[in-house]
Design a protein around this motif. Structure first.
Motif, mmCIF file in Angstrom:
data_model
loop_
_atom_site.group_PDB
_atom_site.id
_atom_site.type_symbol
_atom_site.label_atom_id
_atom_site.label_comp_id
_atom_site.label_asym_id
_atom_site.label_seq_id
_atom_site.Cartn_x
_atom_site.Cartn_y
_atom_site.Cartn_z
ATOM 1 N N LEU A 47 12.751 -13.833 24.695
ATOM 2 C CA LEU A 47 12.670 -12.579 23.922
ATOM 3 C C LEU A 47 11.263 -11.939 23.491
ATOM 4 O O LEU A 47 10.898 -10.829 23.914
ATOM 5 N N TYR A 48 10.497 -12.798 23.426
ATOM 6 C CA TYR A 48 8.950 -12.385 23.391
ATOM 7 C C TYR A 48 8.572 -11.983 24.503
ATOM 8 O O TYR A 48 7.805 -10.759 24.494
ATOM 9 N N ARG A 49 8.744 -12.504 25.889
ATOM 10 C CA ARG A 49 8.413 -11.845 27.251
ATOM 11 C C ARG A 49 8.910 -10.460 27.473
ATOM 12 O O ARG A 49 8.096 -9.568 27.870
ATOM 13 N N GLU A 50 10.016 -10.063 27.046
ATOM 14 C CA GLU A 50 10.789 -8.814 27.158
ATOM 15 C C GLU A 50 10.096 -7.961 26.241
ATOM 16 O O GLU A 50 9.905 -6.765 26.606
ATOM 17 N N ALA A 51 9.964 -8.178 24.964
ATOM 18 C CA ALA A 51 9.263 -7.387 24.066
ATOM 19 C C ALA A 51 7.996 -7.029 24.322
ATOM 20 O O ALA A 51 7.400 -6.024 24.181
ATOM 21 N N ASN A 52 7.231 -8.051 24.875
ATOM 22 C CA ASN A 52 5.819 -7.698 25.219
ATOM 23 C C ASN A 52 5.610 -6.807 26.467
ATOM 24 O O ASN A 52 4.697 -6.218 26.408
ATOM 25 N N LYS A 53 6.553 -7.097 27.287
ATOM 26 C CA LYS A 53 6.561 -6.186 28.447
ATOM 27 C C LYS A 53 6.739 -4.630 27.655
ATOM 28 O O LYS A 53 6.035 -3.660 28.167
ATOM 29 N N ILE A 54 7.747 -4.574 26.984
ATOM 30 C CA ILE A 54 8.218 -3.126 26.464
ATOM 31 C C ILE A 54 6.819 -2.533 25.609
ATOM 32 O O ILE A 54 6.585 -1.339 25.683
ATOM 33 N N ILE A 55 6.162 -3.366 24.929
ATOM 34 C CA ILE A 55 5.148 -2.939 23.952
ATOM 35 C C ILE A 55 3.972 -2.518 24.798
ATOM 36 O O ILE A 55 3.198 -1.679 24.638
ATOM 37 N N THR A 56 3.596 -3.299 25.980
ATOM 38 C CA THR A 56 2.350 -2.951 26.623
ATOM 39 C C THR A 56 2.629 -1.857 27.788
ATOM 40 O O THR A 56 1.723 -1.185 28.043
ATOM 41 N N LYS A 57 3.995 -1.632 28.185
ATOM 42 C CA LYS A 57 4.228 -0.824 29.259
ATOM 43 C C LYS A 57 4.950 0.647 28.998
ATOM 44 O O LYS A 57 5.025 1.396 29.148
ATOM 45 N N GLY A 58 5.611 0.261 27.577
ATOM 46 C CA GLY A 58 6.399 1.401 26.868
ATOM 47 C C GLY A 58 7.808 1.219 27.094
ATOM 48 O O GLY A 58 8.088 0.606 28.406
ATOM 49 N N PRO A 59 8.622 1.585 26.273
ATOM 50 C CA PRO A 59 10.067 1.580 26.607
ATOM 51 C C PRO A 59 10.676 2.590 27.625
ATOM 52 O O PRO A 59 10.199 3.673 27.832
ATOM 53 N N GLU A 60 11.648 1.975 28.359
ATOM 54 C CA GLU A 60 12.194 2.679 29.436
ATOM 55 C C GLU A 60 13.403 3.529 28.844
ATOM 56 O O GLU A 60 13.826 4.593 29.745
ATOM 57 N N ASP A 61 14.025 3.121 27.904
ATOM 58 C CA ASP A 61 15.395 3.403 27.419
ATOM 59 C C ASP A 61 15.588 3.194 26.095
ATOM 60 O O ASP A 61 14.839 2.443 25.381
ATOM 61 N N ILE A 62 16.744 3.768 25.589
ATOM 62 C CA ILE A 62 17.109 3.513 23.944
ATOM 63 C C ILE A 62 17.204 1.946 23.791
ATOM 64 O O ILE A 62 17.103 1.209 22.793
ATOM 65 N N PHE A 63 17.674 1.296 24.847
ATOM 66 C CA PHE A 63 17.700 -0.320 24.522
ATOM 67 C C PHE A 63 16.811 -0.824 24.583
ATOM 68 O O PHE A 63 16.527 -1.829 23.970
ATOM 69 N N ASP A 64 15.609 -0.596 25.186
ATOM 70 C CA ASP A 64 14.195 -1.221 25.170
ATOM 71 C C ASP A 64 13.964 -1.103 23.768
ATOM 72 O O ASP A 64 13.319 -1.666 23.133
ATOM 73 N N MET A 65 14.239 0.145 23.249
ATOM 74 C CA MET A 65 13.629 0.307 21.549
ATOM 75 C C MET A 65 14.296 -0.284 20.653
ATOM 76 O O MET A 65 13.850 -1.256 19.828
ATOM 77 N N VAL A 66 15.726 -0.517 21.130
ATOM 78 C CA VAL A 66 16.604 -1.322 20.139
ATOM 79 C C VAL A 66 16.114 -2.865 20.396
ATOM 80 O O VAL A 66 16.154 -3.592 19.130
ATOM 81 N N LYS A 67 15.668 -3.203 21.441
ATOM 82 C CA LYS A 67 15.169 -4.796 21.517
ATOM 83 C C LYS A 67 13.948 -4.693 20.646
ATOM 84 O O LYS A 67 13.776 -6.062 19.967
ATOM 85 N N LEU A 68 13.138 -3.771 20.832
ATOM 86 C CA LEU A 68 11.772 -4.114 19.891
ATOM 87 C C LEU A 68 12.318 -4.152 18.418
ATOM 88 O O LEU A 68 11.328 -5.043 17.653
ATOM 89 N N VAL A 69 13.162 -3.305 17.888
ATOM 90 C CA VAL A 69 13.426 -3.349 16.751
ATOM 91 C C VAL A 69 14.125 -4.694 16.394
ATOM 92 O O VAL A 69 13.798 -5.453 15.097
ATOM 93 N N TYR A 70 14.958 -5.151 16.920
ATOM 94 C CA TYR A 70 15.549 -6.525 16.910
ATOM 95 C C TYR A 70 14.371 -7.602 16.779
ATOM 96 O O TYR A 70 14.470 -8.472 16.221
#
Length: 102
Positions: free
Chosen positions: A34-57
């Motif tokens: 989960l950390y690896r997924e979240a880190n990618k989203i934080i550093t590269k930006g979310p691609e869709d709503i599910f990336d944003m929900v993943k960050l909230v989780y």
């Protein structure tokens, strides 16, 4: 600077959220995938709503006190999907990634 936020789920449960560095390091040690997924989203930006929900989780898990049972990701999705729209989730994610100085 307060890096914690609260989120009220559809069942009335109030959760704390944070993405502060110390808590992210703990997450990295305990939930590395989960950390690896979240880190990618934080550093590269979310691609869709599910990336944003993943960050909230992720922020929920980061803020979770030790000894408290965690809500599984699927159940978490059920508990936020009824009450939050894309704009709400986007605002939460923006506040988590770039907290306002007080």
């Amino acid at each position: 600077m307060n890096t914690y936020q609260t989120l009220t789920l559809s069942n009335g449960q109030i959760l704390k959220l944070t993405l502060n560095l110390k808590r992210l390091l703990l997450l990295k040690n305990n939930h590395s995938g989960l950390y690896r997924e979240a880190n990618k989203i934080i550093t590269k930006g979310p691609e869709d709503i599910f990336d944003m929900v993943k960050l909230v989780y992720t922020a929920y898990l980061c803020a979770l006190e030790s000894g408290v049972s965690e809500i599984e990701e699927d159940a978490f999705l059920d508990l936020i999907s009824n009450d939050f729209g894309v704009a709400d989730i986007t605002a939460i994610v923006n506040d988590l990634i770039q907290p306002k100085k007080k």
